[in-house]
Design a protein around this motif. Structure first.
Motif, PDB file in Angstrom:
ATOM      1  N   PRO A  98      10.329   0.136  20.802  1.00  7.51           N
ATOM      2  CA  PRO A  98       9.593  -1.046  21.273  1.00  7.51           C
ATOM      3  C   PRO A  98       8.190  -1.151  20.700  1.00  7.51           C
ATOM      4  CG  PRO A  98       9.512   0.695  22.917  1.00  7.51           C
ATOM      5  CD  PRO A  98      10.232   1.257  21.742  1.00  7.51           C
ATOM      6  N   GLY A  99       7.819  -0.292  19.754  1.00  6.32           N
ATOM      7  CA  GLY A  99       6.430  -0.226  19.290  1.00  6.32           C
ATOM      8  C   GLY A  99       5.986  -1.380  18.417  1.00  6.32           C
ATOM      9  N   GLY A 100       6.655  -2.492  18.451  1.00  6.79           N
ATOM     10  CA  GLY A 100       6.255  -3.622  17.612  1.00  6.79           C
ATOM     11  C   GLY A 100       6.872  -3.489  16.230  1.00  6.79           C
ATOM     12  N   MET A 101       6.375  -4.283  15.296  1.00 11.18           N
ATOM     13  CA  MET A 101       6.952  -4.301  13.956  1.00 11.18           C
ATOM     14  C   MET A 101       6.323  -3.199  13.109  1.00 11.18           C
ATOM     15  SD  MET A 101       9.227  -5.405  12.134  1.00 11.18           S
ATOM     16  CE  MET A 101       9.994  -7.001  12.185  1.00 11.18           C
ATOM     17  N   ASP A 151       5.739  -2.627  -5.831  1.00 15.60           N
ATOM     18  CA  ASP A 151       5.494  -2.935  -4.422  1.00 15.60           C
ATOM     19  C   ASP A 151       5.801  -4.414  -4.183  1.00 15.60           C
ATOM     20  OD1 ASP A 151       4.589  -0.412  -3.876  1.00 15.60           O
ATOM     21  OD2 ASP A 151       2.477  -0.911  -4.220  1.00 15.60           O
ATOM     22  N   PRO A 152       6.243  -4.748  -2.979  1.00 16.49           N
ATOM     23  CA  PRO A 152       6.396  -6.168  -2.666  1.00 16.49           C
ATOM     24  C   PRO A 152       5.034  -6.856  -2.857  1.00 16.49           C
ATOM     25  CG  PRO A 152       7.352  -4.815  -0.941  1.00 16.49           C
ATOM     26  CD  PRO A 152       6.620  -3.885  -1.862  1.00 16.49           C
ATOM     27  N   PRO A 153       5.007  -8.093  -3.316  1.00  8.61           N
ATOM     28  CA  PRO A 153       3.729  -8.709  -3.682  1.00  8.61           C
ATOM     29  C   PRO A 153       2.821  -8.972  -2.490  1.00  8.61           C
ATOM     30  CG  PRO A 153       5.544 -10.281  -3.903  1.00  8.61           C
ATOM     31  CD  PRO A 153       6.163  -8.952  -3.608  1.00  8.61           C
ATOM     32  N   HIS A 154       3.389  -9.086  -1.289  1.00  5.87           N
ATOM     33  CA  HIS A 154       2.563  -9.445  -0.138  1.00  5.87           C
ATOM     34  C   HIS A 154       3.239  -8.889   1.110  1.00  5.87           C
ATOM     35  CE1 HIS A 154       0.508 -11.816   2.856  1.00  5.87           C
ATOM     36  NE2 HIS A 154       1.663 -12.323   3.245  1.00  5.87           N
ATOM     37  N   SER A 155       2.454  -8.348   2.006  1.00  8.37           N
ATOM     38  CA  SER A 155       3.049  -7.833   3.236  1.00  8.37           C
ATOM     39  C   SER A 155       2.855  -8.839   4.364  1.00  8.37           C
ATOM     40  CB  SER A 155       2.404  -6.503   3.618  1.00  8.37           C
ATOM     41  OG  SER A 155       2.845  -6.153   4.915  1.00  8.37           O
ATOM     42  N   ILE A 156       3.942  -9.354   4.886  1.00  7.99           N
ATOM     43  CA  ILE A 156       3.819 -10.300   6.009  1.00  7.99           C
ATOM     44  C   ILE A 156       3.528  -9.563   7.305  1.00  7.99           C
ATOM     45  CG2 ILE A 156       5.368 -11.982   4.912  1.00  7.99           C
ATOM     46  CD1 ILE A 156       7.450 -11.146   7.116  1.00  7.99           C
ATOM     47  N   PHE A 157       3.596  -8.216   7.254  1.00  7.17           N
ATOM     48  CA  PHE A 157       3.395  -7.435   8.482  1.00  7.17           C
ATOM     49  C   PHE A 157       1.971  -6.908   8.584  1.00  7.17           C
ATOM     50  CE2 PHE A 157       7.806  -6.854   6.982  1.00  7.17           C
ATOM     51  CZ  PHE A 157       8.436  -7.612   7.962  1.00  7.17           C
ATOM     52  N   GLY A 158       1.092  -7.362   7.702  1.00  5.98           N
ATOM     53  CA  GLY A 158      -0.300  -6.909   7.743  1.00  5.98           C
ATOM     54  C   GLY A 158      -0.507  -5.731   6.820  1.00  5.98           C
ATOM     55  N   GLU A 159      -1.786  -5.488   6.517  1.00 11.98           N
ATOM     56  CA  GLU A 159      -2.116  -4.460   5.530  1.00 11.98           C
ATOM     57  C   GLU A 159      -1.675  -3.066   5.957  1.00 11.98           C
ATOM     58  OE1 GLU A 159      -3.241  -4.262   2.269  1.00 11.98           O
ATOM     59  OE2 GLU A 159      -2.559  -6.337   2.505  1.00 11.98           O
ATOM     60  N   GLN A 160      -1.771  -2.773   7.290  1.00 15.96           N
ATOM     61  CA  GLN A 160      -1.398  -1.438   7.745  1.00 15.96           C
ATOM     62  C   GLN A 160       0.076  -1.138   7.500  1.00 15.96           C
ATOM     63  OE1 GLN A 160      -3.291  -2.584  10.903  1.00 15.96           O
ATOM     64  NE2 GLN A 160      -5.133  -1.500  10.213  1.00 15.96           N
ATOM     65  N   GLU A 161       0.849  -2.191   7.519  1.00 11.41           N
ATOM     66  CA  GLU A 161       2.287  -1.999   7.371  1.00 11.41           C
ATOM     67  C   GLU A 161       2.752  -2.295   5.952  1.00 11.41           C
ATOM     68  OE1 GLU A 161       4.121  -0.554   9.466  1.00 11.41           O
ATOM     69  OE2 GLU A 161       2.580  -0.447  11.005  1.00 11.41           O
ATOM     70  N   ARG A 162       1.951  -1.906   5.005  1.00 10.31           N
ATOM     71  CA  ARG A 162       2.348  -2.143   3.602  1.00 10.31           C
ATOM     72  C   ARG A 162       3.596  -1.345   3.286  1.00 10.31           C
ATOM     73  NH1 ARG A 162      -0.083  -5.219   0.208  1.00 10.31           N
ATOM     74  NH2 ARG A 162       1.145  -4.825  -1.640  1.00 10.31           N
ATOM     75  N   GLN A 163       4.577  -2.030   2.778  1.00 13.17           N
ATOM     76  CA  GLN A 163       5.807  -1.326   2.474  1.00 13.17           C
ATOM     77  C   GLN A 163       5.656  -0.508   1.205  1.00 13.17           C
ATOM     78  OE1 GLN A 163       5.377  -4.660   2.946  1.00 13.17           O
ATOM     79  NE2 GLN A 163       7.366  -5.602   3.333  1.00 13.17           N
TER      80      GLN A 163
END
Ligand code: NAD
Length: 478
Positions: A379-382, A341-353
């Motif tokens: 348009p739903g955001g990131m 997994d990527p080490p950190h999600s810049i998009f917040g926890e809900q958007e964990r890649q």
């Protein structure tokens, strides 16, 4: 480009493998223009036939096993012209002198041992005795290459009496598959993957070879072998090697095989808790494993899943999960490289890649697929979604990919060209048995019984647990 002129003798030329794979494959190479006009194929087997009967038999095999649109009457007739037959007894003297007399001077001589392994020694011995084991000749041997380390060593020693290693072509048809070679092209032909190809970046690797068929008419043979010997020791081991090996200095036989050997030698022994074996039950579509092999006490596995590690700098800490079985949900062979997994999600926890996964599909639908994360459109955001970057060969390459040669035909042409890159070397086979033997001895000594599993499933429950206990999961068999 046509290969050099050759005389190819197929011992066991009337057998199942010759009829289904070798002879139809040779026809397809002939059709493609790769087989020179003056190539000759000699069927050699125990049964009584003349040339005409053998040609008729091969004609039928082509009708049955070659695609309709590739069956061109005139080409088939020209191909059959190349064929002849000799009755040869591997264990006696009948036919050998005549065979030796048929071999032409100045062309490649190849001898395909498409017979049971108990005859390999007899045939090698007689090829020598009748003057056919010269420096230019080569032999092709089929699996099973031994039943364990001891028998494999004995077989290697027998063949080595009359043939040098560079003349011995041990077939593992998985190595002839287009995708398997593509695995090497993807790894070593791109800058993208190799820097990430290690324990720092790869979470784990899964290799699955699932079949829907049972052991069918091969029950007697299979029950003495089982999934470990029949699949893991050879085919899956080869796949694992190609994934795990260091970059060879060249795509040349010994350069590649040296690297594969190092991988096998670095394999850790497997903890008995990391092995799950299974036997399929009966259902409306077929009998149970016990009935198929006619042995109600059988402890041979028709399914195996295991976890192993490679103890070297590149792979220390990355588990390799292998599983294979019969009567499973779907006919699927694939290798999945699951990245971390990527080490950190810049998009917040809900958007964990989710992790990237590179899947190399051997069947069905050969191709390579990379799961990547992108932004969900709109348009739903990131919001993030996973999508496949799909490289299905048929789609990407068009008509050229339609003509992908079957593994056998490619490998036979490599024999004629004298290229051993995609064949197993004797020491590789022995090293693979040296890893396999203690595992088999272990469960035999403990008297372990395989778990039962439902046909059409993905194996016994315990196989799922093998990954769950590590916080991972198998990819779906579909
Ligand atoms: P088969 O039983 O259908 O054919 C065996 C052939 O050997 C026949 O042509 C027979 O006439 C010949 N033969 C037997 N005894 C002989 C003797 N004493 N002298 C001369 N010829 C003799 O077997 P097959 O399924 O074609 O398999 C051949 C080899 O390939 C085996 O080693 C098998 O394990 C291996 N193999 C087969 C398959 C497959 O799909 N059939 C796949 C992988 C490996």
């Amino acid at each position: 480009i046509p290969v050099d002129p050759f005389d190819l003798v197929i011992f066991g030329g009337t057998g199942d493998l010759a009829r289904r794979k070798i002879l139809p494959g040779l026809y397809r190479r002939f059709l493609s223009g790769q087989m020179p006009e003056d190539a000759r194929i000699i069927g050699a087997a125990r049964s009584d036939h003349d040339d005409t009967e053998f040609r008729a038999m091969v004609g039928n095999a082509i009708n049955e096993f070659v695609d309709r649109d590739k069956q061109e009457k005139a080409t088939i007739a020209a191909f059959l012209e190349r064929l002849s037959y000799i009755k040869v007894d591997a264990r006696g003297e009948e036919g050998w002198k005549e065979l030796a007399g048929k071999m032409r001077k100045g062309v490649v001589h190849a001898f395909y041992f498409s017979v049971g392994p108990s005859l390999f020694g007899d045939i090698a011995e007689r090829l020598h005795a009748y003057g056919m084991a010269d420096a230019e000749s080569r032999i092709v041997v089929e699996k099973p290459f031994g039943h364990d380390l001891k028998t494999a060593q004995a077989l290697n020693a027998t063949l080595a009496k009359h043939f040098d290693e560079h003349q011995i072509y041990r077939i593992d048809h998985y190595l002839g598959k287009e995708t398997v070679q593509n695995l090497m092209a993807v790894r070593f032909g791109n800058m993208l993957f190799e820097p990430l190809w290690n324990a720092q970046n790869v979470d784990h690797i899964q290799i699955t070879v699932a079949e829907t068929v049972g052991v069918g008419g091969r029950g007697g043979y299979y029950d003495k072998s089982g999934a470990m010997r029949d699949m893991v020791q050879n085919h899956m081991m080869q796949l694992l090697c190609l994934i795990a090996m260091e970059p060879p200095y060249a795509f040349e036989p010994d350069a590649v095989r040296d690297e594969k050997l190092k991988v096998i030698r670095a394999l850790d022994p497997v903890d008995p808790d990391d092995i799950v074996r299974g036997q399929y039950c009966e259902d409306e579509d077929g009998p149970s494993y016990f009935d198929d092999v006619e042995n109600p006490d059988s402890r041979t596995e028709s399914f195996i899943a295991l976890k192993t590690h490679i103890s070297n700098w590149r792979w220390k800490g990355t588990p390799f999960y292998l599983r294979t079985g019969k009567r499973m949900r779907a006919r699927t062979s694939e290798i999945a490289i699951v990245f971390k997994d990527p080490p950190h999600s810049i998009f917040g926890e809900q958007e964990r890649q989710k992790a990237n996964v590179l899947v190399i599909r051997l069947q069905p639908n050969e191709g390579i697929n990379l799961r990547v994360t992108i932004k969900e459109p709109g348009p739903g955001g990131m919001r993030l979604v996973e999508v496949p970057l799909d490289m299905s060969f048929k789609e990407a390459l068009g008509p050229e990919a339609e003509d992908i040669p079957d593994a056998y035909e490619r490998l036979i042409m490599d024999v004629i060209r004298g290229n051993q890159t995609l064949f197993m070397r004797g020491d590789e086979v022995e090293a693979a048995w040296a890893w396999t033997d203690p595992l088999i001895d272990g469960w035999t000594d403990r008297g372990d019984r395989p778990k039962s599993y439902d046909p059409g499933s993905s194996g016994p429950e315990d196989a799922l647990m093998l990954m769950h206990k590590d916080g991972r999961r198998w990819r779906e068999v579909k």
